[in-house]
Scaffold this motif. Structure first.
Motif, PDB file in Angstrom:
ATOM      1  N   ASP A   1      -9.675  -5.670 -11.711  1.00 43.35           N
ATOM      2  CA  ASP A   1      -8.900  -6.901 -11.513  1.00 43.35           C
ATOM      3  C   ASP A   1      -7.510  -6.789 -12.145  1.00 43.35           C
ATOM      4  O   ASP A   1      -6.511  -7.215 -11.566  1.00 43.35           O
ATOM      5  N   GLU A   2      -7.466  -6.222 -13.369  1.00 44.48           N
ATOM      6  CA  GLU A   2      -6.171  -6.050 -14.038  1.00 44.48           C
ATOM      7  C   GLU A   2      -5.288  -5.083 -13.244  1.00 44.48           C
ATOM      8  O   GLU A   2      -4.083  -5.312 -13.088  1.00 44.48           O
ATOM      9  N   LEU A   3      -5.898  -4.006 -12.766  1.00 45.63           N
ATOM     10  CA  LEU A   3      -5.167  -3.032 -11.972  1.00 45.63           C
ATOM     11  C   LEU A   3      -4.624  -3.676 -10.696  1.00 45.63           C
ATOM     12  O   LEU A   3      -3.461  -3.482 -10.326  1.00 45.63           O
ATOM     13  N   HIS A   4      -5.463  -4.467 -10.040  1.00 44.82           N
ATOM     14  CA  HIS A   4      -5.049  -5.111  -8.796  1.00 44.82           C
ATOM     15  C   HIS A   4      -3.944  -6.141  -9.051  1.00 44.82           C
ATOM     16  O   HIS A   4      -3.016  -6.278  -8.242  1.00 44.82           O
ATOM     17  N   ASN A   5      -4.021  -6.837 -10.168  1.00 47.27           N
ATOM     18  CA  ASN A   5      -2.973  -7.803 -10.511  1.00 47.27           C
ATOM     19  C   ASN A   5      -1.619  -7.108 -10.649  1.00 47.27           C
ATOM     20  O   ASN A   5      -0.589  -7.643 -10.233  1.00 47.27           O
ATOM     21  N   GLU A   6      -1.631  -5.914 -11.248  1.00 47.21           N
ATOM     22  CA  GLU A   6      -0.390  -5.152 -11.397  1.00 47.21           C
ATOM     23  C   GLU A   6       0.144  -4.728 -10.026  1.00 47.21           C
ATOM     24  O   GLU A   6       1.355  -4.774  -9.774  1.00 47.21           O
ATOM     25  N   LEU A   7      -0.773  -4.340  -9.121  1.00 49.30           N
ATOM     26  CA  LEU A   7      -0.370  -3.980  -7.757  1.00 49.30           C
ATOM     27  C   LEU A   7       0.245  -5.178  -7.039  1.00 49.30           C
ATOM     28  O   LEU A   7       1.248  -5.039  -6.325  1.00 49.30           O
ATOM     29  N   VAL A   8      -0.343  -6.344  -7.225  1.00 46.57           N
ATOM     30  CA  VAL A   8       0.163  -7.574  -6.588  1.00 46.57           C
ATOM     31  C   VAL A   8       1.567  -7.897  -7.107  1.00 46.57           C
ATOM     32  O   VAL A   8       2.480  -8.222  -6.344  1.00 46.57           O
ATOM     33  N   GLN A   9       1.756  -7.793  -8.428  1.00 49.75           N
ATOM     34  CA  GLN A   9       3.051  -8.109  -9.041  1.00 49.75           C
ATOM     35  C   GLN A   9       4.143  -7.174  -8.525  1.00 49.75           C
ATOM     36  O   GLN A   9       5.311  -7.561  -8.421  1.00 49.75           O
ATOM     37  N   ARG A  10       3.757  -5.956  -8.182  1.00 46.29           N
ATOM     38  CA  ARG A  10       4.753  -4.998  -7.669  1.00 46.29           C
ATOM     39  C   ARG A  10       4.914  -5.104  -6.148  1.00 46.29           C
ATOM     40  O   ARG A  10       5.688  -4.353  -5.556  1.00 46.29           O
ATOM     41  N   GLY A  11       4.157  -5.994  -5.536  1.00 41.51           N
ATOM     42  CA  GLY A  11       4.248  -6.146  -4.092  1.00 41.51           C
ATOM     43  C   GLY A  11       3.562  -5.039  -3.323  1.00 41.51           C
ATOM     44  O   GLY A  11       3.831  -4.811  -2.147  1.00 41.51           O
ATOM     45  N   LEU A  12       2.628  -4.326  -3.994  1.00 40.19           N
ATOM     46  CA  LEU A  12       1.925  -3.213  -3.368  1.00 40.19           C
ATOM     47  C   LEU A  12       0.561  -3.622  -2.820  1.00 40.19           C
ATOM     48  O   LEU A  12      -0.129  -2.833  -2.202  1.00 40.19           O
ATOM     49  N   ALA A  13       0.152  -4.850  -3.089  1.00 40.24           N
ATOM     50  CA  ALA A  13      -1.141  -5.347  -2.599  1.00 40.24           C
ATOM     51  C   ALA A  13      -1.062  -6.851  -2.470  1.00 40.24           C
ATOM     52  O   ALA A  13      -0.205  -7.516  -3.062  1.00 40.24           O
ATOM     53  N   LYS A  14      -1.996  -7.390  -1.684  1.00 40.83           N
ATOM     54  CA  LYS A  14      -2.071  -8.835  -1.495  1.00 40.83           C
ATOM     55  C   LYS A  14      -3.088  -9.429  -2.460  1.00 40.83           C
ATOM     56  O   LYS A  14      -4.045  -8.765  -2.871  1.00 40.83           O
ATOM     57  N   ILE A  15      -2.910 -10.713  -2.769  1.00 42.88           N
ATOM     58  CA  ILE A  15      -3.900 -11.418  -3.589  1.00 42.88           C
ATOM     59  C   ILE A  15      -5.181 -11.519  -2.766  1.00 42.88           C
ATOM     60  O   ILE A  15      -5.142 -11.960  -1.601  1.00 42.88           O
ATOM     61  N   PRO A  16      -6.347 -11.095  -3.314  1.00 41.12           N
ATOM     62  CA  PRO A  16      -7.586 -11.064  -2.516  1.00 41.12           C
ATOM     63  C   PRO A  16      -8.045 -12.424  -2.027  1.00 41.12           C
ATOM     64  O   PRO A  16      -8.683 -12.542  -0.995  1.00 41.12           O
ATOM     65  N   PHE A  17      -7.731 -13.505  -2.727  1.00 44.76           N
ATOM     66  CA  PHE A  17      -8.147 -14.838  -2.283  1.00 44.76           C
ATOM     67  C   PHE A  17      -7.255 -15.894  -2.923  1.00 44.76           C
ATOM     68  O   PHE A  17      -6.544 -15.605  -3.871  1.00 44.76           O
TER      69      PHE A  17
END
Length: 246
Positions: free
Chosen positions: A230-246
């Motif tokens: 989750d922490e890793l994904h949050n960092e990806l989201v902040q960089r615009g590299l992933a979408k928020i899952p929900f």
């Protein structure tokens, strides 16, 4: 877990089996003309030994708690309570349980044998050490199966398999170290994530995703692994590299 429709089985059963089944249903107040489903769990000896269950009598005296444990280990979830993205991610673990599954868990009983009611989760598991000798029989069985199908494994095949398995095992240990570091100092872990390049972070996410798929959700390690992800994904989201899952 096996679930089968006994009403449909009655249609194709032999006359002798049909008579036995219908008598059993009627004696127990069940109407064989209606849908009748059987729910059962299969536990292997190695699993039961962890709870000091060695005999048929041990199993029968623990039948109810073993069944309830099965309902927790294998859950039938309400997929409508998840978005499509959640359904295809580790977050599906948090889906609602189907009401019928909870009902089955709560109402299963076995009155023919006196039950020990202590939940299985409260029993301290006995450590089971898997030795090279223990592995010999299942390995021979797999080799025999290959030979039967005309696939004779070579020494190189076994060497390559051993090397790959060891590498994957060592990789899992490295990820456990990552998890332990994260658990010890969450802020430090977040700072370390920020130091990754975009490509490095994406590669880390792919490897961690695979690790989560390969890890049994019943392992305590899995819950912490999910927090790490989750922490890793949050960092990806902040960089615009992933979408928020929900």
């Amino acid at each position: 877990l096996r679930i089968d429709n006994k009403a449909k089985e009655l249609i194709t059963a032999s006359e002798n089996k049909k008579l036995i089944m219908e008598n059993y249903f009627l004696i127990n107040g069940l109407d064989p003309r209606k849908d009748l489903f059987n729910v059962e769990f299969e536990y292997h000896r190695e699993f039961l030994k962890q709870y000091d269950i060695d005999t048929i009598e041990d199993v029968l005296s623990r039948a109810k708690t073993l069944f309830q444990l099965g309902c927790k280990l294998i859950r039938l979830i309400d997929t409508s309570s998840l978005t499509d993205e959640q359904l295809n991610s580790p977050n599906r673990k948090h889906a609602n349980i189907l009401p019928i599954w909870q009902y089955i868990h709560d109402n299963y009983d076995i009155k023919e044998f006196m039950q020990i009611t202590t939940p299985m989760e409260r029993i301290e598991k006995i450590s089971y050490r898997y030795s090279l000798e223990d592995a010999r029989r299942p390995l021979k069985r797999q080799i025999t199966r290959l030979l039967l199908h005309g696939n004779a494994p070579t020494l190189f095949y076994f060497y390559e398999l051993l090397q790959n398995t060891k590498e994957e095992f060592e990789l899992r240990d490295k990820y456990k170290e990552v998890h332990n570091e994260y658990k010890a100092d969450k802020q430090s872990f977040k700072d370390d994530l920020k130091a990754y390049s975009d490509n490095g972070l994406i590669e880390f996410e792919k490897k961690l995703s695979k690790e989560m798929q390969d890890t049994d959700i019943r392992e305590p390690y899995y819950d912490e692994l999910l927090h790490t992800y989750d922490e890793l994904h949050n960092e990806l989201v902040q960089r615009g590299l992933a979408k928020i899952p929900f």
